[in-house]
Every structure is written in C-alpha cells, then in structure tokens.
Design an enzyme around this catalytic site. Structure first.
Site, mmCIF file in Angstrom:
data_model
loop_
_atom_site.group_PDB
_atom_site.id
_atom_site.type_symbol
_atom_site.label_atom_id
_atom_site.label_comp_id
_atom_site.label_asym_id
_atom_site.label_seq_id
_atom_site.Cartn_x
_atom_site.Cartn_y
_atom_site.Cartn_z
ATOM 1 C CE LYS A 50 -3.538 2.831 0.628
ATOM 2 N NZ LYS A 50 -4.702 3.152 -0.361
ATOM 3 C CE LYS A 90 -2.885 7.717 7.139
ATOM 4 N NZ LYS A 90 -3.399 6.276 6.706
HETATM 5 P P1 NAD Z 1 -12.038 8.885 7.859
HETATM 6 O O1 NAD Z 1 -11.225 10.406 8.840
HETATM 7 O O2 NAD Z 1 -13.049 9.382 7.091
HETATM 8 O O3 NAD Z 1 -12.456 7.989 8.836
HETATM 9 C C1 NAD Z 1 -12.032 7.407 10.097
HETATM 10 C C2 NAD Z 1 -12.862 6.923 11.150
HETATM 11 O O4 NAD Z 1 -12.286 6.309 12.153
HETATM 12 C C3 NAD Z 1 -13.752 8.316 11.589
HETATM 13 O O5 NAD Z 1 -15.160 8.259 11.333
HETATM 14 C C4 NAD Z 1 -13.247 8.400 13.034
HETATM 15 O O6 NAD Z 1 -14.386 8.909 13.917
HETATM 16 C C5 NAD Z 1 -13.205 6.972 13.416
HETATM 17 N N1 NAD Z 1 -12.042 6.732 14.602
HETATM 18 C C6 NAD Z 1 -10.934 7.402 14.845
HETATM 19 N N2 NAD Z 1 -10.454 7.019 15.937
HETATM 20 C C7 NAD Z 1 -11.266 6.032 16.394
HETATM 21 C C8 NAD Z 1 -11.032 5.182 17.421
HETATM 22 N N3 NAD Z 1 -10.344 5.111 18.584
HETATM 23 N N4 NAD Z 1 -12.126 4.264 17.821
HETATM 24 C C9 NAD Z 1 -13.119 4.149 16.785
HETATM 25 N N5 NAD Z 1 -13.372 4.998 15.555
HETATM 26 C C10 NAD Z 1 -12.271 5.743 15.540
HETATM 27 O O7 NAD Z 1 -10.862 8.237 7.124
HETATM 28 P P2 NAD Z 1 -11.274 7.359 5.788
HETATM 29 O O8 NAD Z 1 -11.009 8.153 4.784
HETATM 30 O O9 NAD Z 1 -12.076 6.587 6.050
HETATM 31 O O10 NAD Z 1 -10.003 6.441 5.870
HETATM 32 C C11 NAD Z 1 -9.664 5.346 6.638
HETATM 33 C C12 NAD Z 1 -8.450 4.729 6.532
HETATM 34 O O11 NAD Z 1 -8.487 4.155 4.997
HETATM 35 C C13 NAD Z 1 -7.200 5.547 6.334
HETATM 36 O O12 NAD Z 1 -5.871 4.538 7.030
HETATM 37 C C14 NAD Z 1 -6.796 5.837 4.971
HETATM 38 O O13 NAD Z 1 -5.474 6.206 4.749
HETATM 39 C C15 NAD Z 1 -7.403 4.687 4.346
HETATM 40 N N6 NAD Z 1 -7.847 4.920 3.126
HETATM 41 C C16 NAD Z 1 -8.678 5.923 2.521
HETATM 42 C C17 NAD Z 1 -9.118 6.288 1.212
HETATM 43 C C18 NAD Z 1 -9.992 7.085 0.946
HETATM 44 O O14 NAD Z 1 -9.995 7.485 -0.112
HETATM 45 N N7 NAD Z 1 -10.767 7.949 1.917
HETATM 46 C C19 NAD Z 1 -8.751 5.315 0.289
HETATM 47 C C20 NAD Z 1 -8.033 3.945 0.490
HETATM 48 C C21 NAD Z 1 -7.505 3.973 1.785
#
Ligand code: NAD
Length: 291
Positions: A170, A238
């Site tokens: 990744k 990140k």
């Molecule tokens: P986001 O910030 O929209 O969602 C993360 C969620 O985790 C939030 O709803 C937050 O409230 C929750 N959270 C944080 N700490 C927590 C805890 N201690 N306990 C429970 N819930 C908690 O982020 P996202 O865009 O959904 O991304 C999530 C992961 O996927 C990241 O690692 C990101 O790098 C990866 N990712 C994102 C994308 C994208 O296009 N958005 C694509 C591929 C991978």
C-alpha cells in the site's frame, strides 16, 4: 451468518460495512464519532468499546485513520485484544505502518488469533461500489477464510506475503498515486496558464499512454473545482511518511515521493489538510500565479 465487528466508519468504513450488511452479514459497529458510526437504523448493533465488539464477533475489521488509532483500538485499554476469542480473525484495512501491522499480528498471535493487514485502494467510489483493490499480508488460511468478505468489499484481493506485506504494498501504491497526482496537477496548471481547454485535454489524454484513473477522476475534479474529500490530503501525507520511512529503512532514495510530501506539507500549512488530495493542483496554480 458470521458476525462481523466493524470499527471506524468514516468515508471508507461506512460504505464497506453497508456492503457487508447488504450481503447478509450481521454487523457490530463502533466509531468514536457517533454520527459517523450510526448504522443502527440499517440493523447494525452498536457497542461502546473495541473489547465488547471483539467479544461478540467472529471476524473483526478496523478502518481507522492511522497507526496510533489502530494501536489504541487493538492493544489499548478495553481494546480488541482484551475481548477477542480464540479462532476469531482480525483484519485491519486502514493504511498504517508495516511495523505496526507486525506488532498487532504478534500480539494477536499470543491470543491464537490470526491477523491480516489488508489495506485498500480505490477510494470512496471503490468503497461504495464494492470495487476496492485489497492487498493482504498474513497467512493463507486466514486469507482463505475471509475471502468471501473481501469479495463483497472489493473486486480483487491478493495475498502478497507475510504480516506487513499488505501495508508495504500500500505504501508503494500511495507513492504512485501521489506522484501521478503531482503529474496531473502540474500539467493541468501549465495547460490552464497556456490557455488550453482542460476538458478537451483530459478527453484527448484519456485515449493515450498518459491514461490513468487519476487523470480521469482527479482531472475531472480539477475541472469541476471540487476539492472536497474523497481522500483527505492529511491522510495521504501520513501515507507518504510511511513510504519515506521505508525508504530510509531500506536505503532507497525516494526523490519523487519526498517532493510530493513537501507539497502536501505546504498545503497542510495553509490549513487545507481536510481537502481532497487532488488539491495539490491548488498549490501548483498558486505557485504559477494561475487564477
Ligand atoms: P475518515 O477520517 O473518514 O474515517 C476514520 C474513522 O475512524 C472516523 O469516522 C473516526 O471517527 C473513526 N475513529 C478514529 N479513531 C477512532 C477510535 N479510536 N475508535 C473508533 N473509531 C475511531 O478516514 P477514511 O478516509 O475512511 O480512511 C480510513 C483509512 O483508510 C485511513 O487509513 C486511510 O488512509 C485509508 N484509505 C482511505 C481512502 C480514501 O479515499 N478515503 C482510500 C484508501 C485507503
């Protein structure tokens, strides 16, 4: 039907959990942001600690922002490790450091729990349509056991190697995505300043060797001036850090990634960290004094 605990229901986690529910899995949810995590109206059961989620689940999935959150949720007080039963499979689908993935794997091995690192590519659109690409580290047995879930959430799931191999893959993915956004942003900025029609340019380039999903989707975002996430640039920064750390660990120069990371820092410094990662185009336009 298996019970699936799903922790972290943000931009990615929520549609992934919904797809699993629609496929018939019983879903147990937890998100610190109650509004984000609320899938109870669709029949999900909500819990208030990772320990409780894990103790009621056959499979536990996390989709959290970064390594510290995954460590806290799995290894912290009232964490997954305190409630998880022997034989459960744990899948972290967040993008985190390979070293953290291995630490989580080792801690869960002591509980006789198989862990997979299974980060994804494909963004919000891929999460919603169940078309993610899933890159997996861990054992073949655990991979085979949860492949039906991967088939619901993604269009491809590949077991790359041992624990941490999914996250290293990744990191490479994010280098390619970051540098491709830089390429699209630079070329669109030049074209705009030179008076070239961006819609026509995008259409022409999509038919040639420069074709990519980033040219397609982010090229359209630049044209539409739509920089709402999508993928927040602070999260991509990140990921670039994970890649740069790996470059340091293995003594591999990562010139392009370092440049893109610095551009992202400039965007974060201007308070736009919540914007989509395509907003690199805004920085290039600012540097080139393009309106
Ligand atoms: P986001 O910030 O929209 O969602 C993360 C969620 O985790 C939030 O709803 C937050 O409230 C929750 N959270 C944080 N700490 C927590 C805890 N201690 N306990 C429970 N819930 C908690 O982020 P996202 O865009 O959904 O991304 C999530 C992961 O996927 C990241 O690692 C990101 O790098 C990866 N990712 C994102 C994308 C994208 O296009 N958005 C694509 C591929 C991978």
């Amino acid at each position: 039907m298996k019970k699936v605990g799903f922790i972290g229901l943000g931009i990615m986690g929520k549609p992934m959990a919904i797809n699993l529910m629609d496929a018939g899995y019983a879903i147990l949810v937890l998100d610190t942001n109650k509004a984000a995590g609320d899938l109870t109206h669709k029949g999900a059961e909500a819990f208030s600690t990772p320990k409780e989620v894990a103790s009621h689940s056959d499979i536990v999935i996390t989709m959290l922002p970064d390594s510290p959150e995954v460590e806290e949720v799995v290894l912290g007080k009232d964490g997954v490790v305190e409630g998880i039963k022997e034989g459960t499979i744990f899948i972290d689908m967040s993008t985190i450091a390979p070293s953290t993935a291995r630490k989580v794997y080792d801690a869960l091995q002591e509980k006789k729990v198989q862990a997979l690192d299974a980060p994804v590519s494909g963004g919000q659109v891929g999460a919603e349509s169940g078309n993610l690409s899933i890159m997996v580290g861990g054992s073949q047995d655990a991979f085979d056991a949860v492949k039906p879930l991967f088939d619901v959430m993604g269009k491809s799931a590949v077991l790359i190697g041992d624990a941490g191999a999914g996250q290293m893959t990744k990191a490479c993915n994010q280098m390619i995505v970051g540098m491709t956004i830089q390429a699209v942003a630079e070329s669109f900025t030049l074209a705009k300043k030179a008076g070239v029609n961006l819609e026509k340019m995008r259409e022409a380039l999509l038919g040639g060797f420069a074709q990519s999903r980033i040219l397609d989707l982010h090229g359209q975002r630049i044209i539409d001036r739509n920089f709402e996430p999508g993928f927040k640039i602070k999260l991509h920064r990140k990921d670039m850090n994970i890649a740069l750390e790996a470059g340091k660990e293995f003594s591999v120069p990562l010139y392009g990634s370092a440049l893109v990371a610095s551009h992202m820092d400039a965007i974060l410094a201007s308070g736009k960290g919540e914007k989509d990662h395509s907003s690199i185009a805004l920085l290039m336009e600012e540097l080139a004094k393009v309106d």
